[in-house]
Design a protein around this motif. Structure first.
Motif, short mmCIF file in Angstrom:
data_model
loop_
_atom_site.label_atom_id
_atom_site.label_comp_id
_atom_site.label_asym_id
_atom_site.label_seq_id
_atom_site.Cartn_x
_atom_site.Cartn_y
_atom_site.Cartn_z
N ASN A 176 14.27 -39.65 -4.19
CA ASN A 176 14.18 -38.18 -4.17
C ASN A 176 15.00 -37.60 -5.30
O ASN A 176 15.66 -38.33 -6.04
CB ASN A 176 14.62 -37.63 -2.81
N GLY A 177 14.95 -36.31 -5.45
CA GLY A 177 15.69 -35.67 -6.55
C GLY A 177 16.05 -34.24 -6.20
O GLY A 177 15.42 -33.61 -5.33
N ASN A 178 17.08 -33.77 -6.85
CA ASN A 178 17.52 -32.38 -6.65
C ASN A 178 17.66 -31.71 -8.01
O ASN A 178 18.32 -32.26 -8.88
CB ASN A 178 18.87 -32.33 -5.94
N HIS B 207 13.93 -29.55 -4.25
CA HIS B 207 14.18 -30.92 -3.80
C HIS B 207 12.86 -31.68 -3.81
O HIS B 207 11.86 -31.21 -3.26
CB HIS B 207 14.77 -30.88 -2.38
N TYR C 188 17.18 -27.52 1.36
CA TYR C 188 17.40 -28.03 0.00
C TYR C 188 16.75 -27.14 -1.06
O TYR C 188 17.26 -27.04 -2.18
CB TYR C 188 16.76 -29.42 -0.15
C1 LIG Z 1 19.56 -35.00 -3.34
O1 LIG Z 1 20.34 -34.32 -2.39
C2 LIG Z 1 20.31 -34.92 -1.09
C3 LIG Z 1 21.13 -34.01 -0.20
O2 LIG Z 1 22.43 -33.85 -0.69
C4 LIG Z 1 20.87 -36.30 -1.15
O3 LIG Z 1 20.75 -36.90 0.13
C5 LIG Z 1 20.11 -37.12 -2.19
O4 LIG Z 1 20.70 -38.39 -2.34
C6 LIG Z 1 20.08 -36.40 -3.53
N1 LIG Z 1 19.25 -37.17 -4.46
C7 LIG Z 1 19.71 -37.62 -5.60
C8 LIG Z 1 18.73 -38.42 -6.43
O5 LIG Z 1 20.82 -37.41 -6.00
#
Ligand SMILES: *[C@@H]1O[C@H](CO)[C@@H](O)[C@H](O)[C@H]1NC(C)=O
Length: 193
Positions: free
Chosen positions: A148-150, A119, A182
């Protein structure tokens, strides 16, 4: 005793009558042969069963861990890539994952599945690679996300006993974790070889 001997002798010369009476003796020998065969088969079955039981014991390998044991925050950046030590251990059956080093060591030769999540938070670039021994296998990379990113990746690997699998954070990048876990690393055996 003598009488018995005489009787047997009489029966022997008694033709078909003697044959009928003697045939149970022949059958007993056959039965003994059958018993011997059965004993051998049971022994072979026992050997197979012991092998199956011990293989099943070998197969109890699974772990899952998240980066931070408590709190929240960034890990990184570092000048060189750094092995991630996932501290919040959810499960570690077979004790193959070491939370002090972040390294999974294969207890047996087999086919394994690994998965990792990274994350990135606050627009920081995040990149993590998975290694087998010292060889890069696969990676995830989130470059300067707007917020942010996952990212996640997974892999099936054939491992020899004592092969090591771990993840590394790339140099000058970050990875974020908090109570939601995460950022994590998991693995388990599919079957032994
Ligand atoms: C990444 O995951 C988190 C937790 O589910 C979420 O809040 C966030 O929006 C996600 N980021 C993206 C860019 O999808």
């Amino acid at each position: 005793m003598m009488l018995m001997f005489q009787m047997v002798l009489l029966l022997c010369v008694g033709g078909s009558v003697a044959q009928d009476v003697l045939s149970p003796i022949v059958n007993i020998i056959e039965e003994l042969e059958k018993l011997k065969n059965m004993e051998e088969r049971i022994k072979a079955l026992e050997e197979t069963m012991n092998k199956v039981v011990s293989e099943n014991e070998d197969k109890k390998i699974a772990f899952s861990a998240a980066l931070l044991a408590s709190g929240s925050g960034q890990t990184g950046p570092f000048d060189t890539s750094k092995t991630l030590t996932y501290k919040k251990v959810f499960s570690n059956i077979g004790d193959a994952y070491d939370s002090n080093t972040g390294i999974f060591t294969a207890p047996v030769k087999g086919v394994y599945y690994f998965r990792f999540y990274a994350h990135s938070h606050d627009g920081r670039t995040s990149a993590v690679s998975l290694f087998k021994n010292s060889q890069n296998q696969c990676a995830v990379h989130t470059s300067k996300p707007t917020t942010n990113g996952n990212a996640s990746n997974g892999i099936v690997l054939t491992l020899e006993k004592d092969d090591q699998v771990y993840t590394q954070l790339w140099e000058k990048t970050w990875v974020y974790d908090d109570a939601n876990s995460y950022t994590s690393f998991s693995g388990f055996i599919l079957f032994t070889l």
